[in-house]
Write a protein that holds these residues in place. Structure first.
Motif, PDB file in Angstrom:
ATOM      1  N   LEU A   5      43.327  37.496 -23.542  1.00  0.00           N
ATOM      2  CA  LEU A   5      44.499  37.152 -22.743  1.00  0.00           C
ATOM      3  C   LEU A   5      45.043  35.839 -23.296  1.00  0.00           C
ATOM      4  CD1 LEU A   5      42.970  37.740 -19.184  1.00  0.00           C
ATOM      5  CD2 LEU A   5      44.068  39.411 -20.686  1.00  0.00           C
ATOM      6  N   LYS A  20      48.450  33.008 -16.133  1.00  0.00           N
ATOM      7  CA  LYS A  20      47.002  33.238 -16.051  1.00  0.00           C
ATOM      8  C   LYS A  20      46.662  34.190 -14.904  1.00  0.00           C
ATOM      9  CE  LYS A  20      42.705  30.581 -15.991  1.00  0.00           C
ATOM     10  NZ  LYS A  20      42.156  29.214 -15.974  1.00  0.00           N
ATOM     11  N   ILE A  24      44.940  37.825 -15.655  1.00  0.00           N
ATOM     12  CA  ILE A  24      43.584  38.098 -15.161  1.00  0.00           C
ATOM     13  C   ILE A  24      43.611  39.239 -14.144  1.00  0.00           C
ATOM     14  CG2 ILE A  24      41.692  37.121 -13.797  1.00  0.00           C
ATOM     15  CD1 ILE A  24      42.173  34.470 -15.312  1.00  0.00           C
ATOM     16  N   PHE A  36      40.033  34.278 -22.042  1.00  0.00           N
ATOM     17  CA  PHE A  36      41.360  33.725 -21.802  1.00  0.00           C
ATOM     18  C   PHE A  36      41.648  32.596 -22.782  1.00  0.00           C
ATOM     19  CE2 PHE A  36      44.359  30.897 -19.657  1.00  0.00           C
ATOM     20  CZ  PHE A  36      45.368  31.799 -19.373  1.00  0.00           C
ATOM     21  N   GLU A  38      44.511  29.665 -23.770  1.00  0.00           N
ATOM     22  CA  GLU A  38      45.602  28.916 -23.159  1.00  0.00           C
ATOM     23  C   GLU A  38      46.093  27.856 -24.136  1.00  0.00           C
ATOM     24  OE1 GLU A  38      45.341  25.492 -19.754  1.00  0.00           O
ATOM     25  OE2 GLU A  38      44.369  27.397 -19.356  1.00  0.00           O
TER      26      GLU A  38
END
Length: 187
Positions: A5, A20, A24, A36, A38
């Protein structure tokens, strides 16, 4: 199935929290195991988290990459097409939630081909406009290129540039197991 992600914002004043949450939520609803990634405060040319993720995707660590929106992954249609072409050709899925695109499906591949055609069309138009502008400048007796500015007459500092380039070469070598001192890259 393990997926990546990816969320990005351009400044430290912004937050990836909305992206986010949606990413998720989607991964959990599909039963995906996920990592994840970022990224904040990026410039046009530096997105280290994305580069790290691309390397892991190329190594086959994930079956898909999921983003909230296409513009969070790429800053131009050309960049998007190049990245997605590579991923799709390697059998890696690419999903954009807000745009409702999944390039691993037949319909998604058709949409991807249409996007690629528009990107190629855009590149062709830019090329035509550039060539026409150069022809016009030549016919008017002007030199090609941008006009000279105030910074063009001044000598630019090179010390920082040379060290940055040396560090880049050193890091590339270290990634393949070659370890040399920074001084050896400064010539």
């Amino acid at each position: 199935m393990k997926v990546a992600l990816y969320a990005r914002v351009s400044t430290s004043d912004q937050t990836v929290e909305n992206q986010k949450l949606r990413l998720i939520e989607y991964a959990k609803s599909q039963g995906f195991e996920y990592d994840f990634y970022e990224e904040t405060e990026t410039t046009r040319k530096t997105r280290p988290v994305k580069q790290k993720l691309l390397a892991k995707l190329r190594q086959g660590m994930y079956t898909s990459c999921i983003v909230y929106k296409l513009d969070r992954w790429a800053r131009s249609s050309t960049e998007l097409i190049l990245d997605c072409t590579e991923l799709v050709s390697k059998g890696i899925g690419f999903i954009s939630l807000s745009d409702n695109l999944d390039f691993s499906t037949a319909a998604g591949q058709l949409q991807f081909q249409i996007l690629a055609a528009f990107a190629q069309f855009e590149r062709s138009l830019i090329s035509e406009r550039t060539k026409e502008g150069l022809r016009r400048a030549k016919s008017q007796g002007r030199p090609p290129g941008r006009p000279k500015g105030s910074k063009d007459g001044k000598k630019r500092k090179k010390s920082g540039y040379i060290l940055r380039e040396a560090n880049k070469r050193k890091q590339k070598d270290e990634a393949i197991g070659v370890n040399k001192s920074i001084e050896s890259y400064l010539d």
